[in-house]
Every structure is written in structure tokens, then in C-alpha cells.
Design a protein around this motif. Structure first.
Motif, short mmCIF file in Angstrom:
data_model
loop_
_atom_site.label_atom_id
_atom_site.label_comp_id
_atom_site.label_asym_id
_atom_site.label_seq_id
_atom_site.Cartn_x
_atom_site.Cartn_y
_atom_site.Cartn_z
N ASP A 65 0.83 -1.22 0.00
CA ASP A 65 0.00 0.00 0.00
C ASP A 65 0.86 1.26 0.00
O ASP A 65 0.58 2.23 0.72
CB ASP A 65 -0.96 0.02 1.20
N VAL A 66 1.91 1.26 -0.81
CA VAL A 66 2.82 2.40 -0.87
C VAL A 66 2.40 3.35 -1.98
O VAL A 66 2.36 2.98 -3.16
CB VAL A 66 4.27 1.92 -1.10
N THR A 67 2.08 4.57 -1.60
CA THR A 67 1.80 5.64 -2.56
C THR A 67 2.81 6.76 -2.35
O THR A 67 3.17 7.08 -1.22
CB THR A 67 0.37 6.20 -2.40
N LEU A 68 3.26 7.31 -3.45
CA LEU A 68 4.24 8.40 -3.43
C LEU A 68 3.56 9.66 -3.95
O LEU A 68 2.99 9.66 -5.04
CB LEU A 68 5.44 8.07 -4.32
N SER A 69 3.61 10.74 -3.18
CA SER A 69 2.91 11.97 -3.53
C SER A 69 3.85 13.15 -3.42
O SER A 69 4.80 13.14 -2.63
CB SER A 69 1.70 12.20 -2.61
N GLY A 70 3.53 14.20 -4.20
CA GLY A 70 4.32 15.40 -4.07
C GLY A 70 4.08 16.40 -5.18
O GLY A 70 3.23 16.22 -6.05
N ASN A 71 4.85 17.46 -5.14
CA ASN A 71 4.87 18.49 -6.16
C ASN A 71 6.04 18.19 -7.10
O ASN A 71 7.17 17.97 -6.64
CB ASN A 71 5.04 19.86 -5.51
N VAL A 72 5.78 18.16 -8.40
CA VAL A 72 6.82 17.72 -9.33
C VAL A 72 8.06 18.60 -9.26
O VAL A 72 9.20 18.10 -9.32
CB VAL A 72 6.27 17.67 -10.78
N PHE A 73 7.89 19.90 -9.09
CA PHE A 73 9.04 20.80 -9.08
C PHE A 73 9.87 20.63 -7.80
O PHE A 73 11.10 20.61 -7.84
CB PHE A 73 8.59 22.24 -9.26
N SER A 74 9.18 20.46 -6.67
CA SER A 74 9.90 20.19 -5.42
C SER A 74 10.61 18.85 -5.51
O SER A 74 11.75 18.70 -5.04
CB SER A 74 8.94 20.19 -4.23
N THR A 75 9.96 17.87 -6.12
CA THR A 75 10.55 16.54 -6.23
C THR A 75 11.78 16.55 -7.11
O THR A 75 12.80 15.91 -6.79
CB THR A 75 9.51 15.53 -6.75
N LEU A 76 11.73 17.27 -8.23
CA LEU A 76 12.92 17.38 -9.08
C LEU A 76 14.08 18.00 -8.30
O LEU A 76 15.22 17.56 -8.41
CB LEU A 76 12.60 18.22 -10.32
N ALA A 77 13.77 19.03 -7.52
CA ALA A 77 14.81 19.70 -6.73
C ALA A 77 15.37 18.80 -5.63
O ALA A 77 16.50 18.98 -5.19
CB ALA A 77 14.26 20.99 -6.12
N ASP A 78 14.56 17.81 -5.21
CA ASP A 78 14.97 16.94 -4.11
C ASP A 78 15.68 15.67 -4.58
O ASP A 78 15.96 14.78 -3.77
CB ASP A 78 13.75 16.55 -3.26
N ILE A 79 15.97 15.55 -5.88
CA ILE A 79 16.73 14.40 -6.36
C ILE A 79 18.15 14.49 -5.83
O ILE A 79 18.88 15.45 -6.09
CB ILE A 79 16.74 14.35 -7.90
N GLU A 80 18.55 13.48 -5.07
CA GLU A 80 19.87 13.48 -4.44
C GLU A 80 20.91 12.72 -5.26
O GLU A 80 22.10 13.05 -5.19
CB GLU A 80 19.79 12.85 -3.05
N ALA A 81 20.47 11.72 -6.01
CA ALA A 81 21.42 10.93 -6.79
C ALA A 81 20.69 10.24 -7.93
O ALA A 81 19.51 9.90 -7.82
CB ALA A 81 22.12 9.89 -5.91
N ILE A 82 21.41 10.05 -9.04
CA ILE A 82 20.86 9.43 -10.24
C ILE A 82 21.68 8.19 -10.56
O ILE A 82 22.91 8.25 -10.71
CB ILE A 82 20.90 10.41 -11.43
N GLY A 83 21.01 7.04 -10.64
CA GLY A 83 21.69 5.77 -10.82
C GLY A 83 22.33 5.62 -12.19
O GLY A 83 21.99 6.31 -13.15
N ASP A 84 23.26 4.65 -12.27
CA ASP A 84 23.94 4.39 -13.53
C ASP A 84 23.26 3.29 -14.34
O ASP A 84 23.82 2.78 -15.33
CB ASP A 84 25.41 4.03 -13.29
N ASP A 85 22.05 2.88 -13.93
CA ASP A 85 21.27 1.91 -14.69
C ASP A 85 20.30 2.64 -15.61
O ASP A 85 20.20 3.87 -15.59
CB ASP A 85 20.51 0.96 -13.75
N PHE A 86 19.58 1.90 -16.45
CA PHE A 86 18.59 2.52 -17.35
C PHE A 86 17.68 1.41 -17.87
O PHE A 86 18.12 0.30 -18.14
CB PHE A 86 19.27 3.22 -18.52
N TYR A 87 16.38 1.75 -18.04
CA TYR A 87 15.42 0.78 -18.59
C TYR A 87 14.36 1.52 -19.39
O TYR A 87 13.86 2.56 -18.96
CB TYR A 87 14.74 0.00 -17.45
N TRP A 88 14.05 0.98 -20.57
CA TRP A 88 12.96 1.51 -21.39
C TRP A 88 11.69 0.73 -21.08
O TRP A 88 11.67 -0.50 -21.16
CB TRP A 88 13.26 1.37 -22.88
N ASP A 89 10.63 1.44 -20.74
CA ASP A 89 9.33 0.83 -20.49
C ASP A 89 8.44 1.12 -21.70
O ASP A 89 8.12 2.28 -21.98
CB ASP A 89 8.72 1.42 -19.21
#
Length: 468
Positions: free
Chosen positions: A407-431
Motif C-alpha cells: 500500500d505504498v503511494t508516493l505523492s508530491g509536487n513535481v518541481f519540489s521533487t525534481l529539486a529533491d533528487i539526491e542521486a541518479i543511478g547508472d542503470d537505465f530501462y525503457w518501459d
């Protein structure tokens, strides 16, 4: 009269010569489509159909006013042109502003790498759905209901414009969706999987592992504790990253959203810093092999790759010719329509966050208590606010994965969330599972991609904490 759109070029040229000088802009699109739709729900076959459609649309612009008419009888094309022109003249009272593009004379058929779905008998497609349905049911007696959906569509279109474009394009698109709902007493949990392809029917025939995973997640979640609602540092997997960049940020990058909403336009000011310096976001139909890929959009503008965020700052947005003209920017090839019943509007194609340089294992380092969320269950956006449900989740404690939760839901403001990105992984996946909806045009094929992300201060909904 011509019997197919391939035989209609002379007719369109003659009609265009007759009517092109009556308006500022005129476009005629003819379309042939074949498709299959199968839906199994529970023990019933709710849909089992094959269809062929032939039709078209006319768009006319006069003094900034648009007229639109759709039809499915080619013999009425002249009347529909006159209707669209009359409507445009009735409402047009300003100035027609369309960013310039070079006229196109081209034939582009997106190649398949395997079997064309039109060559597969309906009974074989039905048996494929039956096989996956049997897998879903077999996982556990607590599976209460299941659904399997198969769809394919092969489209061929011809576009002629008053500026001299005569463009023929064709493609095939396929998609399957699976869901299993498990029940134990009052607890109900659902697992889902979706996949799609523009390459080959074979891409949909070996999905047993994904199908089994969807049902197993539903069953396993019955015994999991709900997450305790709080604000956490969260690590999300590439699938959730793709969903986030498409739903939460991508729609705000569509220029008609900004043009029609002064508040959004003010927020989405080019040059504004939204995220960390290592954040790069793109959209484009030019990368080959994805469900949002094509050669030209539905206005005849060549496909591009548009950088939306560069080094954390907003540097671009997605355009039709009209939005590009009105905002004084360059068309990006993002005018798309679902089929001839609808006019082209600004839509995403393939949207992604570029991979970073942080090893995925290091994304968890230093998190005393957080949440790791994978896959998606559902979600919604409202302007700059978003809420997504994760398909799977675990608590993070002292930098390591701990117990799974539900029952995990993630909520927020997109602009605040972009600013709160602390690290970006070295993996990648196309969905390739996306079917985007906007302005009544639902199910438009898109691609989403990205790496794993670490984001601080994410509101995670679940079971409320008990008071002391």
C-alpha cells in the motif's frame, strides 16, 4: 473513387488545388486501420473482435480559427472540406500563426523485425490470452479474479497540406495487459503487468515470467504489513522513474498546457533551475525502436529529440506548429492524433531521464529509514501535483533493504521533487507499456525510460502512525 488511400494522391492533389486559397492553411488526412481487441475477465470473454476502418479528417485554419471535420466515406470528402473551411471562417478573427516547416514528399513505413500481427489468426491470439489467463489463475487459490487484454492496431495514413506536403506513413502497434487480484478476508491486493511493441508479434508470446510475477505479487502482498505513512528518503526503480517523468513532468512540458495556462507558462520559464546539475530530461520520436517513435508527426514535421532539462534547468518544451508559432519557438514534431476522429494535439513521444553515474547499490547508502519502490500500480496527476502507487516496496534501514511493505503511494509536487533528487543511478530501462491519455485521446503509444533515483522528503502514504 479510389479504393484505398494509396490510390488517393491524385484526388487529394486536385482537391487541394481547388480549396487551398480559401483559407490560410488546409490539411487532409486519410487513414486505413486494422485491429484486434481481446479482453478476458474472470471466466468470461468480454471482447473478441477484429475490425477494419477507413476514414479521414480535414483541418482548416483561417485568421487563427480552426475548422475540423472527420468522415468515413471518401465520396463525401469535398463536402467535409467545405464544412471545415466554413467553420474556420466562422470563428477566425485574429491571425494564423504556424511555425514554418519544409513541405514533405515521402513514404515512410515503420519496419517490423518479426511477424506482422495481421498475419496471426484470431484464434491464435485468443489462445495466447487463454494461456496467460491460466497462468494467472494457477498461482494460488486466493486469486479471486484475473484479466488479460490483447490489442493490436496497424495504421496507414496519407497527409496532404496546402503547403505542398504529401506524406504516407504506416506502422503496427501491439499491447498486452495483465492483472490478478488476490483476496484474504478483508484484504485485497492486485498485481499488474503491461507491455507493448512496435516490432514483432513475437514480443508478446514469451511473457510467462511477467504474467506469473503479477499474480505472485498480488498473493505475496496479502501477508505484508502496510507501510507507515511518513516523509521518507525514497529510492525508485527505472520503471517508476519513467512513469514519473512522463506523468508528472512530461505533460507540463507540452506547450499547449503552458500556452493555455498563464500560471503554468510563468512556472515553466525557460532557463529556470528545477533540479540538480546532473539532471538531463529528453523527449523525442527520433530514437528508433520504441512505441513513441516515428518519422514525421501528424502535421508532417520531422521527428526530433528535444532536451527539456539540461543540467537541471528548463531548456525546451514540446510543440505543434501552432504552439511553436505563438511562443516564437521551433516545432519539435510532437503533434499527434490517436486516429482520424481527432485533430493532432501536442503529445509526448518517448520521454526519459538520462542515466547518471551513481552505482545503484550506493543509492541506499546513508539512509537510516526510507522506502525502496519498484514498478507501478497506478497513479494520477493534477497540474504540478502527483500521486503514484508502487507495485512493490521495501523499507530501507541503515542503508540496506529490510522488510517488504504494501500500500505504498508516493505523492508530491513535481518541481519540489525534481529539486529533491539526491542521486541518479547508472542503470537505465525503457518501459514500452505506456498508453497515454489527453483530451479524450486515450491509449496513444508512448515510451518512457530512466535510471533509478534517490529522492529526499517524499510523502509516502500508507497506514497512519499510532499516537503515543
Amino acid at each position: 473513387m479510389p479504393t484505398s488511400i494509396a490510390d488517393s494522391k491524385n484526388l487529394l492533389s486536385d482537391l487541394m488545388a481547388r480549396y487551398r486559397n480559401q483559407v490560410d492553411y488546409l490539411a487532409i488526412r486519410l487513414e486505413e486501420a486494422e485491429g484486434t481487441d481481446i479482453l478476458l475477465r474472470g471466466e468470461k470473454i468480454e471482447t473478441l473482435s477484429e475490425g477494419v476502418s477507413i476514414g479521414g479528417q480535414v483541418r482548416a485554419c483561417h485568421k487563427g480559427g480552426w475548422g475540423f471535420a472527420s468522415f468515413n466515406r471518401l465520396s463525401t470528402l469535398a463536402e467535409r472540406i467545405e464544412e471545415a473551411i466554413a467553420a474556420a471562417k466562422l470563428i477566425g478573427e485574429e491571425e494564423t500563426i504556424l511555425a514554418p516547416v519544409s513541405p514533405i514528399q515521402d513514404i515512410c513505413l515503420l519496419p517490423l523485425t518479426g511477424t506482422d500481427p495481421r498475419l496471426v489468426p484470431l484464434i491464435d491470439k485468443k489462445q495466447l490470452c487463454d494461456r496467460y489467463a491460466a497462468i494467472l489463475r494457477s498461482i494460488d487459490p486466493r486469486i479471486a479474479t484475473i484479466s488479460v487484454r490483447y490489442g493490436d492496431s496497424t495504421q496507414r495514413m496519407l497527409l496532404a497540406t496546402s503547403e505542398g506536403t504529401m506524406l504516407e506513413q504506416g506502422w503496427a502497434d501491439m499491447e498486452m495487459r495483465f492483472a490478478a487480484t488476490a483476496r484474504s478476508g478483508e484484504t485485497v491486493q492486485t498485481g499488474r503487468e503491461t507491455t507493448g511493441s512496435r516490432k514483432a508479434y513475437e514480443d508478446l508470446t514469451e511473457l510467462d515470467v511477467q504474467v506469473r510475477s503479477a499474480a505472485q505479487r498480488a498473493v505475496d502482498s496479502l501477508a505484508l504489513p502496510p507501510v507507515q505513512g511518513n516523509t521518507y528518503t525514497v529510492v525508485i526503480d527505472p520503471i517508476l522513474t519513467g512513469l514519473f517523468v512522463h506523468e508528472a513532468f512530461g505533460h507540463l512540458s507540452e506547450a499547449d498546457m503552458a500556452y493555455e495556462n498563464p500560471d503554468i507558462l510563468e512556472i515553466m520559464t525557460l532557463g529556470r533551475q528545477f533540479g540538480p546539475k546532473n539532471l538531463q530530461i529528453f523527449d523525442g520520436a527520433a530514437p528508433e525502436g520504441h512505441r513513441g517513435s516515428y518519422f514525421y508527426d501528424d502535421e508532417g514535421t520531422p521527428a526530433t529529440t528535444t532536451q527539456l532539462i539540461k543540467d537541471g534547468a528548463l531548456v525546451g518544451r514540446l510543440h505543434s506548429r501552432e504552439t511553436a508559432g505563438k511562443l516564437g519557438e521551433t516545432p519539435t514534431g510532437n503533434a499527434r492524433c490517436l486516429n482520424y476522429h481527432y485533430p493532432p494535439i501536442v503529445r509526448m513521444t518517448n520521454t526519459w531521464i538520462e542515466r547518471g553515474d551513481t552505482p545503484v547499490a550506493d543509492l541506499f547508502s546513508g539512509i537510516k529509514e526510507g522506502v525502496y519502490a519498484r514498478n507501478w500500480q497506478g497513479g494520477m496527476t493534477n497540474g504540478e501535483m502527483f500521486t503514484f502507487s508502487a507495485g512493490e516496496a521495501w523499507m530501507i534501514r541503515d542503508g540496506k533493504l529490510d522488510n517488504p511493505v504494501r500500500d505504498v503511494t508516493l505523492s508530491g509536487n513535481v518541481f519540489s521533487t525534481l529539486a529533491d533528487i539526491e542521486a541518479i543511478g547508472d542503470d537505465f530501462y525503457w518501459d514500452e507499456s505506456g498508453g497515454c491519455g489527453k483530451a479524450g485521446q486515450s491509449g496513444l503509444p508512448v515510451g518512457c525510460g530512466g535510471p533509478s533515483l534517490r529522492i529526499r522528503d517524499v510523502v509516502v502514504g500508507g497506514e497512519a502512525a499510532e499516537e503515543d
